[in-house]
Design an enzyme around this catalytic site. Sequence first.
Site, short mmCIF file in Angstrom:
data_model
loop_
_atom_site.label_atom_id
_atom_site.label_comp_id
_atom_site.label_asym_id
_atom_site.label_seq_id
_atom_site.Cartn_x
_atom_site.Cartn_y
_atom_site.Cartn_z
N ASP A 192 0.87 -1.18 0.00
CA ASP A 192 0.00 0.00 0.00
C ASP A 192 0.90 1.23 0.00
O ASP A 192 1.68 1.44 0.93
CB ASP A 192 -0.91 0.00 1.23
N GLU A 276 -1.51 -1.68 -5.87
CA GLU A 276 -2.75 -1.06 -6.29
C GLU A 276 -2.48 -0.12 -7.47
O GLU A 276 -1.46 0.58 -7.49
CB GLU A 276 -3.35 -0.27 -5.13
N ASP A 356 -3.21 1.53 7.11
CA ASP A 356 -2.32 1.19 6.01
C ASP A 356 -1.97 -0.30 5.98
O ASP A 356 -1.92 -0.91 4.90
CB ASP A 356 -1.04 2.03 6.11
#
Length: 398
Positions: A192, A276, A356
Site C-alpha cells: 500500500d 494497487e 495502512d
Amino acid sequence: MRLRYNFRLYPTPGQHQALARAFGCARVVYNDGLRARIDAHDAGLPYICDGELSKRVITEAKKTPERSWLGEVSAVVLQQALADLNTAYRNFFASITGKRKGPKAAAPRFRSKRDNRQAIRFTRNARFAITAGGKLRLPKIGDVDVRWSRSLPAEPSSVTVVKDAAGRYFASFVVEVAGQPLPPVESETGIDLGLTHFAVLSNGRKVATPRFLRRAHKKLKKLQRTLSRTAKGSNNRAKARLKIARQHAKVTDARREFHHQLSTQIIRETQTVIVEDLAVKGLARTRLAKSVHDAGWSSFVGMLEYKAVLYGRTFHRIDRWFPSSKLCSSCGMLAGSMPLGIREWTCPCGATHDRDVNAAKNILAAGRAERLNACGGPVRPPITVAQPVEAGSRRGAA
C-alpha cells in the site's frame, strides 16, 4: 528484454561545441519535418510519407545554402530525429482513433533550444564504439570520456546522448539482456503506497517517506528568490537558473536511488508482488499534489514491474477502485465511510486495524483472488457492506 544503462559523460570544450551543433541540427530537422507536414495539412494535400519527408528535409536541404551545415553532423542523428517525429505522429493517430491505450497523445510540437532536455541518438549504422581505453567514440564528435559505474552485459544496439537542464551529459545505452531468475522464495506481499509512509507491506513493515523535495525546499526557495532578482537575458540569470536545475537534479537522483534500492530489496525477498493501480494524475490535481510528485509512486511501481520480469518474479496490479482501506481484512465487511484522517479503526467484528497495514493485507488478498480466478479457481467472496465504522481515535496526516 531491453534495458537502458545510463552513464555520465565528460566531454571536452571542443566536444561541447560538437554536441551543441548535433543537438541543434537534430532539432532543426525535426522542426522542418513537422512544419512540412503541418503546411501540407493546411493546404489540403496528402500526408507526406516518411521517405519523401526524409528526402525533402535532409537530402535536398543539405544542397541549399540555408541548410548546408546539416552535413557537419552524422546523418544517422538527422534520420533518428525524423524517426522520433514519425513515432510521435503514429502515437497521435493511434490515440485519436482509439487504437492506443492510456492517456490521449497530443499532436507533435516544435522543439526549442530552451527545452530542459536535449538528445541525439546513434544506432549501429552510425558505427559508434567503445574504445579499448573505455571512451565512447561518436562520429564527428570524437572520443568522449565516460564514467563506467558498471559494465554493459551485452553489445548495445543504440546510444542516446542526453544533456539535462543541469548541464550534465549522459550516455544511455539500449541493451538486450536475458532474464536473470533468482532462487524462488515462498513469500508474497501486498504493498500500500501512501504519504504518511511511502510503502506499507502486508507483513506490517513500514517504509518511511524520505520527502526529498520537502527537505530541499528551503534551499530551493532561496535560489528561486535569487533568480527572481536577476535581469532577463543576463549571465547572472543563466547562472542562477543553472544552480536551481542542479539542486532539482540532486533531488531527482536521490529519489531514483531510493526507489532502486527499495524495489530491488522487495523483489529479492518476495516471489509475488501485488500493488494497487493508483490514479496518480488525479491525485496530482489535489491539495496533496506536491507530496504526490515528491513520492514518485509511478516510477517506483515501474521499477518493481520490470525487475519482476528480469528476476523471474510475479507482479500484479489490482483495480484502483478496490476499497482496500475500508475493507476489514478479518471478516470482509466494508465500512460505510472512512476519511483520510482516520489512521486506526475498529470493525464491528471486534478487529482493530491500522489503516495502512489493513489496506496492504487486502491488496494481497485481492491479488491472490484475481490470479486464482484467472487460473479457473473459485471467485472472490462477496463484500458485506456495514455502517460507518467507529474511528480508532488516532488521527494524522494522509
